[in-house]
Design an enzyme around this catalytic site. Sequence first.
Site, PDB file in Angstrom:
ATOM      1  CD  GLU A  43      -2.987   1.239   2.202  1.00 58.85           C
ATOM      2  OE1 GLU A  43      -3.648   2.214   2.324  1.00 58.85           O
ATOM      3  OE2 GLU A  43      -2.877   0.358   3.046  1.00 58.85           O
TER       4      GLU A  43
ATOM      5  CE  LYS B  17      -9.877  -0.198   5.569  1.00 59.70           C
ATOM      6  NZ  LYS B  17      -8.744  -0.795   6.123  1.00 59.70           N
TER       7      LYS B  17
END
Length: 593
Positions: free
Chosen positions: A182, A203
């Site tokens: 990420e 997410k």
Amino acid sequence: MNPALIDFADPRAPQAPRLRSAFGAPRQILAARSHDEVRPVLDAVEAAARAGLWCLGWLAYEAAPAFDAAMRVHAAQGDLAWFAVYDAPAPWPQDGAQEMAAARITWSAGLARSAFDAALEQIHAHIAAGRCYQVNFTAPMFGQLEGDARALFAALRRAQPGGYAAHIDAGDGRQVLSVSPELFFDWRAAPDGSGAILTRPMKGTAARGAGAAEDAARERQLRESPKERAENVMIVDLLRNDLSRIAQPGSVRVPRLLQTQALATVWQMTSDVQADTRAGTRLADVFAALFPCGSVTGAPKIEAMRIIHALEGGPRGVYCGALGLVQPDPQCGAGAVAATFNVPIRTLQLQGRRVRCDVGSGIVWDAQPQAEWREWAAKRAFAERASAPFELLETLALHDGRHRHLPQHLARLQRSAAHFGYPCDAQSLTDCLEGIARAHPTGLWRTRLLLDVQGRARAEAFALAATPVPVLLALAPRPFAFASSEFVRHKTTRREHYAAFAPEPDSGVFDTLLYNDDGEVTETTFGNVAALLDGRWITPPEGCGLLPGVGRAVLLREGRLREGVLRLADVPRVQEWAFVNSLRGWLPARLQR
């Protein structure tokens, strides 16, 4: 101290060469032990990079109150910020011996399922009361390392390739091994602070499928899931708001929304949020606007962090903080900088031989405990894959110099090699098996074909005696918690999870019948199972969690078996049982009562 290593993708050009560099002895260490020292450290890091130096380091999650005193965190255990300053990077080390050395982690139990369910119940109560929309709940597990940390980092990079990986040794036994996929932010800034900033929150998660069809189905389900989409959009909205604090008016934009990304063990959903920073923006201002990343807090951020503080028993440390590199950016002129930070998920923190691995997920109103628990297991898989070396394995029957179902076994091994990133040369596999066949031209033998992480193949043969039938199966005393593991879907020498269910010697039991957490029969510890139910022979589908055996595949293709879910409630109605694998074929079985 180990030399630092960084292996970062270019966040703006994923196909561009990766930044893969080593860093030797630092010329300076910049560290903050109190919240008052965090901003000065970031100012010193930015000044060093604008002067042509390279700075590699991290901020702990507990640094958050340095930017907003309303953010609740536990007391930190160690530095809130730590950066090493270097004159320049060095080439990536060429000696691969250390990378291929063995490293093992023995894990102890993590958060109990009952505690997990209780935490989710509390979060749902907070959401129902209107306090928040989403809370990112996390918990650690701990282990002991045997072997070298650099070898462990190499194993982690193989387990979670790509993304933003770094190994930082801060001395005193403190090391951070991050293979995070990420991006937190990438900021390209002119000397006056104006520039372009990109954030890419991650997410929304789904476990990878067992085969191509199931994998594609899971990616589609993630992409179309109202819950996962809502989870991502909540954080996108939060980051749009955060970026507006440092952005030129009207420059905040979302050019990519709800994109799916294939990682080694999970599908992840990401979105891009971009802006142009105002003149006068400093690195500390970027952190003040964004830190911690909304993807690891929830929304609204302040309230979510208060709930996290109440639910989680201690500090997160580097996990969920920020880890990255601030470097000079000569392409944008003298004094320009490029700052690239990951969100340190998929990250291990070492203190001496003690290893900490954290995992978490964003909990929203319609989050279901069983689904979230499985998501945690999928996210933990990177650490489990790297916890011990293993070889890929195929077991074949060798009868009078010929291997049974040879093409199918080779194809399955090659699929597993592709899954784990092992080099695999078909000719070397064939040569190994031909050598074994020539050495054992008569009789019945069990051949083990193995492939290691460097792509080296070897084979061995053992005499195989006939198996008296019917064989006796015993029902497992508890669910097989590893049913969703990649070490079930692929055959390897990592078999501790099966060994825990092996029958006692001299018990007369041939094998143990396993079932998953949903009460669905899966397989046995070394074969597949077939059941005659309602006049049809069925075998559990791959989605229940099992190794897709070669013998099973042959019987399905011939039409002698059909896939069908077999629940524990169905077991008393089963008319006949059979044990199935390529080595022993079809063995009539009975279930111990």
